[in-house]
Design an enzyme around this catalytic site. Sequence first.
Site, PDB file in Angstrom:
ATOM      1  N   LYS A 110     -25.370  12.277  -2.864  1.00 29.63           N
ATOM      2  CA  LYS A 110     -24.070  12.425  -3.531  1.00 29.63           C
ATOM      3  C   LYS A 110     -24.117  13.500  -4.614  1.00 29.63           C
ATOM      4  O   LYS A 110     -23.249  14.357  -4.680  1.00 29.63           O
ATOM      5  CB  LYS A 110     -23.640  11.107  -4.215  1.00 29.63           C
ATOM      6  CG  LYS A 110     -23.459   9.933  -3.295  1.00 29.63           C
ATOM      7  CD  LYS A 110     -23.013   8.695  -4.069  1.00 29.63           C
ATOM      8  CE  LYS A 110     -23.992   8.220  -5.135  1.00 29.63           C
ATOM      9  NZ  LYS A 110     -25.311   7.818  -4.608  1.00 29.63           N
ATOM     10  N   ARG A 156     -18.224   2.107  -8.083  1.00 32.60           N
ATOM     11  CA  ARG A 156     -19.346   1.430  -7.444  1.00 32.60           C
ATOM     12  C   ARG A 156     -19.054  -0.047  -7.222  1.00 32.60           C
ATOM     13  O   ARG A 156     -19.916  -0.755  -6.693  1.00 32.60           O
ATOM     14  CB  ARG A 156     -20.589   1.551  -8.333  1.00 32.60           C
ATOM     15  CG  ARG A 156     -21.490   2.721  -7.980  1.00 32.60           C
ATOM     16  CD  ARG A 156     -22.657   2.718  -8.959  1.00 32.60           C
ATOM     17  NE  ARG A 156     -23.842   3.290  -8.427  1.00 32.60           N
ATOM     18  CZ  ARG A 156     -24.272   4.532  -8.698  1.00 32.60           C
ATOM     19  NH1 ARG A 156     -23.596   5.312  -9.497  1.00 32.60           N
ATOM     20  NH2 ARG A 156     -25.391   4.957  -8.182  1.00 32.60           N
ATOM     21  N   ARG A 201     -37.985  12.397  -5.762  1.00 37.07           N
ATOM     22  CA  ARG A 201     -36.940  13.151  -6.474  1.00 37.07           C
ATOM     23  C   ARG A 201     -37.491  13.603  -7.824  1.00 37.07           C
ATOM     24  O   ARG A 201     -38.166  12.848  -8.510  1.00 37.07           O
ATOM     25  CB  ARG A 201     -35.706  12.263  -6.692  1.00 37.07           C
ATOM     26  CG  ARG A 201     -34.669  12.907  -7.616  1.00 37.07           C
ATOM     27  CD  ARG A 201     -33.281  12.315  -7.488  1.00 37.07           C
ATOM     28  NE  ARG A 201     -33.181  10.930  -7.917  1.00 37.07           N
ATOM     29  CZ  ARG A 201     -32.064  10.204  -7.786  1.00 37.07           C
ATOM     30  NH1 ARG A 201     -30.964  10.733  -7.251  1.00 37.07           N
ATOM     31  NH2 ARG A 201     -32.032   8.953  -8.183  1.00 37.07           N
ATOM     32  N   ARG A 246     -37.105  10.479 -12.851  1.00 40.40           N
ATOM     33  CA  ARG A 246     -36.216   9.552 -13.557  1.00 40.40           C
ATOM     34  C   ARG A 246     -36.872   8.188 -13.729  1.00 40.40           C
ATOM     35  O   ARG A 246     -37.588   7.734 -12.849  1.00 40.40           O
ATOM     36  CB  ARG A 246     -34.911   9.383 -12.765  1.00 40.40           C
ATOM     37  CG  ARG A 246     -33.853  10.399 -13.145  1.00 40.40           C
ATOM     38  CD  ARG A 246     -32.679  10.397 -12.226  1.00 40.40           C
ATOM     39  NE  ARG A 246     -32.138   9.064 -11.930  1.00 40.40           N
ATOM     40  CZ  ARG A 246     -31.030   8.861 -11.205  1.00 40.40           C
ATOM     41  NH1 ARG A 246     -30.363   9.893 -10.727  1.00 40.40           N
ATOM     42  NH2 ARG A 246     -30.601   7.655 -10.975  1.00 40.40           N
ATOM     43  N   ARG A 273     -31.893  -1.172  -6.423  1.00 46.91           N
ATOM     44  CA  ARG A 273     -30.643  -0.404  -6.323  1.00 46.91           C
ATOM     45  C   ARG A 273     -30.054  -0.479  -4.923  1.00 46.91           C
ATOM     46  O   ARG A 273     -28.844  -0.511  -4.754  1.00 46.91           O
ATOM     47  CB  ARG A 273     -30.871   1.040  -6.747  1.00 46.91           C
ATOM     48  CG  ARG A 273     -30.706   1.187  -8.259  1.00 46.91           C
ATOM     49  CD  ARG A 273     -31.599   2.248  -8.832  1.00 46.91           C
ATOM     50  NE  ARG A 273     -31.252   3.576  -8.411  1.00 46.91           N
ATOM     51  CZ  ARG A 273     -32.129   4.580  -8.364  1.00 46.91           C
ATOM     52  NH1 ARG A 273     -33.390   4.389  -8.683  1.00 46.91           N
ATOM     53  NH2 ARG A 273     -31.733   5.765  -7.984  1.00 46.91           N
TER      54      ARG A 273
END
Length: 211
Positions: free
Chosen positions: A14, A87, A126, A158, A169
């Site tokens: 996204k 969300r 990531r 992160r 998540r």
Amino acid sequence: MTNIILLGPPGSGKGTQAKLLAERISVPHISTGDILRAAKETELGDRASEYMNRGELVPDSILIAIVEDRLAKPDCASGCILDGYPRTIPQADALNRILSGLDLRIDLVINIDVPDDRLITRLSARRVCECGATYQLTFNPPKKEGVCDLCGGALYQRDDDTEESVRNRLLVYKRETKPLINYYENLGLLTTIDGSGSIKEISDEIYAYVQ
Ligand code: ADP
Ligand code: ADP
Ligand code: ZN
């Protein structure tokens, strides 16, 4: 004027696609994750990071206030791309309310579909930069290891991209966010695209669709 929502599980791309599309059609990219991370060292940031690090959603009331504030800014008059909001169903209901109060509406919801095993691979490698750039060690590496191509900043992982948080998540996504697929399908706004191709292929597909 185009208001577009990018929907999808964590790691579906996204953020990557929202950034590219925002540049191509010259509208602001609104990422609620980025807004929450930028609030670091404020009361909001402290409250939010407790949820974020565990891979939980930050309470709806906080997110709704953030988005209401952001959408009222003059740059959104030309449209916007929402990445990571809504969300939950209450967030989607609130968005309808906020937009109609501004005489605006959602034009398109693009759902990026990626299988779970691929999401975990993507998120565990990531790497991000303070400037907002996002890399992936295998599929989208920086030119020089550990260094941002755009600003030369140091890349880091992160706090919520640990395996435990990522798994949570994905569960939270299925429980709270996935129902939005039906919600927007019923409103006739949803299109689903296959998010397992290359970043460029997906970006071209989204752009062609938006045109
Ligand atoms: P989201 O915002 O949905 O969590 P990101 O845009 O941050 O997703 O992408 C998650 C990770 O996967 C990042 O490291 C990004 O560089 C990488 N990525 C994004 N799109 C693709 C793709 N099409 N193929 C491979 N890796 C991708
Ligand atoms: P991802 O790449 O996992 O999709 P984001 O950067 O969009 O991550 O969001 C990171 C975290 O910020 C989420 O796991 C959640 O804790 C919080 N967050 C972001 N947007 C929302 C939202 N709309 N509602 C609740 N929490 C949110
Ligand atoms: Zn950078």
